[in-house]
Design a protein around this motif. Structure first.
Motif, PDB file in Angstrom:
ATOM      1  N   ALA A  14      62.917   1.272  64.437  1.00 50.63           N
ATOM      2  CA  ALA A  14      62.491  -0.132  64.524  1.00 50.63           C
ATOM      3  C   ALA A  14      61.970  -0.623  63.179  1.00 50.63           C
ATOM      4  CB  ALA A  14      61.416  -0.292  65.599  1.00 50.63           C
ATOM      5  N   VAL A  15      61.194   0.225  62.499  1.00 50.33           N
ATOM      6  CA  VAL A  15      60.678  -0.144  61.172  1.00 50.33           C
ATOM      7  C   VAL A  15      61.827  -0.366  60.201  1.00 50.33           C
ATOM      8  CG1 VAL A  15      59.415   0.703  59.165  1.00 50.33           C
ATOM      9  CG2 VAL A  15      58.436   0.967  61.452  1.00 50.33           C
ATOM     10  N   ALA A  17      64.947  -1.109  60.838  1.00 51.50           N
ATOM     11  CA  ALA A  17      65.702  -2.302  61.216  1.00 51.50           C
ATOM     12  C   ALA A  17      64.977  -3.576  60.773  1.00 51.50           C
ATOM     13  CB  ALA A  17      65.933  -2.318  62.725  1.00 51.50           C
ATOM     14  N   GLU A  18      63.652  -3.610  60.897  1.00 51.60           N
ATOM     15  CA  GLU A  18      62.895  -4.812  60.522  1.00 51.60           C
ATOM     16  C   GLU A  18      62.839  -4.979  59.006  1.00 51.60           C
ATOM     17  OE1 GLU A  18      59.592  -6.201  62.464  1.00 51.60           O
ATOM     18  OE2 GLU A  18      60.467  -5.933  64.450  1.00 51.60           O
ATOM     19  N   LYS A  19      62.763  -3.898  58.269  1.00 57.93           N
ATOM     20  CA  LYS A  19      62.800  -3.981  56.810  1.00 57.93           C
ATOM     21  C   LYS A  19      64.148  -4.536  56.352  1.00 57.93           C
ATOM     22  CE  LYS A  19      61.166  -0.389  54.524  1.00 57.93           C
ATOM     23  NZ  LYS A  19      60.891   1.038  54.204  1.00 57.93           N
ATOM     24  N   LYS A  20      65.208  -4.103  56.986  1.00 61.74           N
ATOM     25  CA  LYS A  20      66.545  -4.609  56.656  1.00 61.74           C
ATOM     26  C   LYS A  20      66.667  -6.090  56.995  1.00 61.74           C
ATOM     27  CE  LYS A  20      69.196  -0.301  57.143  1.00 61.74           C
ATOM     28  NZ  LYS A  20      70.246   0.408  57.924  1.00 61.74           N
ATOM     29  N   LYS A  21      66.031  -6.497  58.076  1.00 65.75           N
ATOM     30  CA  LYS A  21      66.096  -7.894  58.492  1.00 65.75           C
ATOM     31  C   LYS A  21      65.474  -8.805  57.436  1.00 65.75           C
ATOM     32  CE  LYS A  21      64.874 -10.915  62.375  1.00 65.75           C
ATOM     33  NZ  LYS A  21      64.237 -10.969  63.726  1.00 65.75           N
ATOM     34  N   LEU A  22      64.316  -8.418  56.899  1.00 61.87           N
ATOM     35  CA  LEU A  22      63.686  -9.221  55.866  1.00 61.87           C
ATOM     36  C   LEU A  22      64.496  -9.211  54.575  1.00 61.87           C
ATOM     37  CD1 LEU A  22      59.841  -8.517  56.171  1.00 61.87           C
ATOM     38  CD2 LEU A  22      61.119 -10.521  56.925  1.00 61.87           C
ATOM     39  N   LYS A  23      65.045  -8.068  54.244  1.00 65.80           N
ATOM     40  CA  LYS A  23      65.860  -7.973  53.036  1.00 65.80           C
ATOM     41  C   LYS A  23      67.077  -8.885  53.123  1.00 65.80           C
ATOM     42  CE  LYS A  23      68.135  -4.641  49.969  1.00 65.80           C
ATOM     43  NZ  LYS A  23      68.479  -3.213  49.764  1.00 65.80           N
ATOM     44  N   LYS A  24      67.722  -8.899  54.272  1.00 66.56           N
ATOM     45  CA  LYS A  24      68.891  -9.767  54.458  1.00 66.56           C
ATOM     46  C   LYS A  24      68.502 -11.241  54.415  1.00 66.56           C
ATOM     47  CE  LYS A  24      71.756  -6.528  57.108  1.00 66.56           C
ATOM     48  NZ  LYS A  24      72.396  -6.236  58.436  1.00 66.56           N
ATOM     49  N   LEU A 222      55.198  -3.685  62.121  1.00 64.75           N
ATOM     50  CA  LEU A 222      56.601  -4.111  62.016  1.00 64.75           C
ATOM     51  C   LEU A 222      56.680  -5.380  61.165  1.00 64.75           C
ATOM     52  CD1 LEU A 222      57.685  -3.535  65.720  1.00 64.75           C
ATOM     53  CD2 LEU A 222      58.076  -2.030  63.757  1.00 64.75           C
ATOM     54  N   PRO A 223      57.288  -5.310  59.986  1.00 65.37           N
ATOM     55  CA  PRO A 223      57.210  -6.417  59.022  1.00 65.37           C
ATOM     56  C   PRO A 223      57.888  -7.709  59.443  1.00 65.37           C
ATOM     57  CG  PRO A 223      58.756  -4.724  58.264  1.00 65.37           C
ATOM     58  CD  PRO A 223      58.038  -4.148  59.443  1.00 65.37           C
ATOM     59  N   ALA A 224      59.068  -7.643  60.045  1.00 60.19           N
ATOM     60  CA  ALA A 224      59.734  -8.879  60.459  1.00 60.19           C
ATOM     61  C   ALA A 224      59.006  -9.522  61.631  1.00 60.19           C
ATOM     62  CB  ALA A 224      61.197  -8.603  60.827  1.00 60.19           C
ATOM     63  N   THR A 225      58.457  -8.682  62.513  1.00 55.98           N
ATOM     64  CA  THR A 225      57.665  -9.197  63.629  1.00 55.98           C
ATOM     65  C   THR A 225      56.458  -9.969  63.107  1.00 55.98           C
ATOM     66  OG1 THR A 225      58.349  -7.422  65.124  1.00 55.98           O
ATOM     67  CG2 THR A 225      56.268  -8.538  65.634  1.00 55.98           C
ATOM     68  N   LYS A 226      55.755  -9.412  62.111  1.00 54.92           N
ATOM     69  CA  LYS A 226      54.596 -10.086  61.539  1.00 54.92           C
ATOM     70  C   LYS A 226      55.021 -11.348  60.801  1.00 54.92           C
ATOM     71  CE  LYS A 226      50.231 -10.545  60.441  1.00 54.92           C
ATOM     72  NZ  LYS A 226      49.444  -9.476  59.812  1.00 54.92           N
ATOM     73  N   PHE A 227      56.098 -11.274  60.047  1.00 58.68           N
ATOM     74  CA  PHE A 227      56.616 -12.418  59.290  1.00 58.68           C
ATOM     75  C   PHE A 227      56.896 -13.587  60.229  1.00 58.68           C
ATOM     76  CE2 PHE A 227      59.789 -14.928  57.098  1.00 58.68           C
ATOM     77  CZ  PHE A 227      59.500 -14.799  55.734  1.00 58.68           C
ATOM     78  N   GLU A 228      57.596 -13.329  61.312  1.00 62.02           N
ATOM     79  CA  GLU A 228      57.967 -14.396  62.243  1.00 62.02           C
ATOM     80  C   GLU A 228      56.755 -14.888  63.039  1.00 62.02           C
ATOM     81  OE1 GLU A 228      60.646 -16.044  62.235  1.00 62.02           O
ATOM     82  OE2 GLU A 228      61.690 -14.759  60.805  1.00 62.02           O
ATOM     83  N   VAL A 264      47.517   2.895  54.496  1.00 59.62           N
ATOM     84  CA  VAL A 264      47.621   1.442  54.418  1.00 59.62           C
ATOM     85  C   VAL A 264      48.702   1.012  53.428  1.00 59.62           C
ATOM     86  CG1 VAL A 264      46.415  -0.676  53.759  1.00 59.62           C
ATOM     87  CG2 VAL A 264      45.226   1.061  55.100  1.00 59.62           C
ATOM     88  N   LYS A 265      48.694   1.578  52.229  1.00 58.20           N
ATOM     89  CA  LYS A 265      49.617   1.098  51.202  1.00 58.20           C
ATOM     90  C   LYS A 265      51.066   1.315  51.592  1.00 58.20           C
ATOM     91  CE  LYS A 265      49.830   0.479  46.289  1.00 58.20           C
ATOM     92  NZ  LYS A 265      49.115   0.704  45.010  1.00 58.20           N
ATOM     93  N   THR A 266      51.362   2.467  52.147  1.00 57.88           N
ATOM     94  CA  THR A 266      52.733   2.760  52.561  1.00 57.88           C
ATOM     95  C   THR A 266      53.207   1.777  53.616  1.00 57.88           C
ATOM     96  OG1 THR A 266      52.388   5.104  52.098  1.00 57.88           O
ATOM     97  CG2 THR A 266      54.260   4.534  53.504  1.00 57.88           C
ATOM     98  N   VAL A 267      52.333   1.485  54.571  1.00 56.21           N
ATOM     99  CA  VAL A 267      52.710   0.584  55.661  1.00 56.21           C
ATOM    100  C   VAL A 267      52.809  -0.859  55.183  1.00 56.21           C
ATOM    101  CG1 VAL A 267      51.979  -0.349  57.893  1.00 56.21           C
ATOM    102  CG2 VAL A 267      51.779   2.097  57.432  1.00 56.21           C
ATOM    103  N   THR A 268      51.798  -1.334  54.465  1.00 56.93           N
ATOM    104  CA  THR A 268      51.786  -2.746  54.072  1.00 56.93           C
ATOM    105  C   THR A 268      52.862  -3.068  53.049  1.00 56.93           C
ATOM    106  OG1 THR A 268      50.218  -4.562  53.706  1.00 56.93           O
ATOM    107  CG2 THR A 268      50.174  -2.760  52.106  1.00 56.93           C
ATOM    108  N   ASN A 269      53.362  -2.059  52.333  1.00 56.75           N
ATOM    109  CA  ASN A 269      54.465  -2.286  51.387  1.00 56.75           C
ATOM    110  C   ASN A 269      55.731  -2.772  52.090  1.00 56.75           C
ATOM    111  OD1 ASN A 269      53.205  -1.817  48.974  1.00 56.75           O
ATOM    112  ND2 ASN A 269      53.866   0.308  48.777  1.00 56.75           N
ATOM    113  N   ARG A 270      55.800  -2.592  53.406  1.00 55.99           N
ATOM    114  CA  ARG A 270      56.966  -3.057  54.152  1.00 55.99           C
ATOM    115  C   ARG A 270      57.104  -4.573  54.100  1.00 55.99           C
ATOM    116  NH1 ARG A 270      55.399   0.557  59.502  1.00 55.99           N
ATOM    117  NH2 ARG A 270      55.733   2.617  58.543  1.00 55.99           N
TER     118      ARG A 270
END
Length: 319
Positions: A14-15, A17-24, A222-228, A264-270
């Motif tokens: 899931a992580v 997939a969400e990183k790829k979603k933001l990149k796209k 989950l970065p795209a979840t937070k973004f949206e 924290v840093k590893t996760v928030t870098n997403r």
């Protein structure tokens, strides 16, 4: 055990997939917007550079830091990676261009993040006052709140804040939003004091109550979840020119206890590198007139420039 590992594998998928979603999303739409190419000549004095007589408070895009005073929290290389959200001191953050500070305290007046504590609030106040003494026109929003799950400091804590910051405080007043920086000077600090249970003194309205600094934080890694989610809640706010409170968007994601990655840093870098994408998407989705406080973990010069550039475009009528 098998079910546990299966769950972890699904979480990692899931992580990814969400990183790829933001990149796209970034590849498709880009990160350009009015003011995106601006870099302040002096981040320490960026409000002065933009002309205090032209900068209206409600048109500023305020660069902020999340869990601002955690640069020395916990034990280095042991517990610190699980709670540290900034590597710079408060003073260094302000020099870099940060103008909104998120300070969490506990009953003894120490700064904390969750169960971990660090230095006294004295260190924060000293850094803020040092920065104020070295600049002339920079306004700071200083949020001090009792950390979740902790007890409030004793009532004398508020008196301490009054004694330390009194002449610098911008009193709670809804008319402030429509004023320019120049009209507010020489007062320099909007202090939002948020205890859990203690009543906030209304003496001269020195402190701003909790309703004047709002957000819609969700607990996810989950970065795209937070973004949206950030985009959704922002779009539901009034435009800044009609709003009588500050609204914060946090470009962060949070480690989860059920996930093997908890630093924290590893996760928030997403999500860390997508601040400019968020601003550009605010234009695309017609909610740029709602963006106000934009905060992040491990603040960078580029993030500050992104906010200052948008502020410049606003005061020039380009955004």
């Amino acid at each position: 055990m098998g079910a546990h590992w299966s769950k972890q594998i699904q979480r990692q998928k899931a992580v990814i997939a969400e990183k790829k979603k933001l990149k796209k999303l970034q590849e498709r739409f880009g990160c350009e917007y009015p003011g995106c190419d601006y870099h302040p000549p002096d981040r320490k004095n960026w409000m002065l550079s933009l002309d205090p007589e032209r900068i209206q408070i409600n048109k500023i895009v305020w660069p902020g830091t999340h869990n601002s005073a955690t640069d020395k929290i916990g034990l280095k290389m042991i517990t610190r990676p699980f709670a540290q959200c900034q590597t710079l001191s408060i003073y260094q953050q302000l020099v870099r261009g940060t103008r909104v500070l998120d300070i969490r305290v506990e009953e003894n007046g120490k700064v904390c993040h969750g169960i971990l504590t660090t230095y006294s609030i004295d260190a924060v106040i000293e850094d803020v006052k040092r920065f104020i003494s070295e600049t002339k026109s920079e306004i700071i929003i200083l949020e001090i709140r009792t950390e979740f799950g902790r007890k409030d400091p004793p009532p004398v804590f508020e008196r301490y804040l009054r004694e330390q910051l009194g002449e610098l405080l911008i009193h709670q007043d809804e008319n402030v939003f429509e004023k320019t920086v120049a009209e507010i000077l020489p007062r320099r600090i909007i202090c939002v004091w948020k205890p859990h249970e203690l009543p906030v003194s209304k003496v001269q309205n020195l402190f701003w109550s909790s309703g004047y600094l709002r957000d819609n934080w969700i607990n996810t890694d989950l970065p795209a979840t937070k973004f949206e989610s950030n985009m959704k809640y922002l779009s539901e706010q009034e435009p800044v020119t009609r709003r009588k409170y500050f609204y914060r968007v946090e470009n962060t994601v949070t480690p989860q206890a059920d996930n093997p990655v908890v630093c924290v840093k590893t996760v928030t870098n997403r999500i860390h590198g997508y601040g400019r994408l968020f601003i550009a998407q605010c234009f695309s989705r017609n909610c740029i007139n709602r963006l106000q406080i934009f905060s992040i973990d491990f603040i960078s010069e580029d993030f500050v420039d992104a906010c200052v550039g948008l502020t410049k475009a606003r005061i020039e009528g380009k955004a």
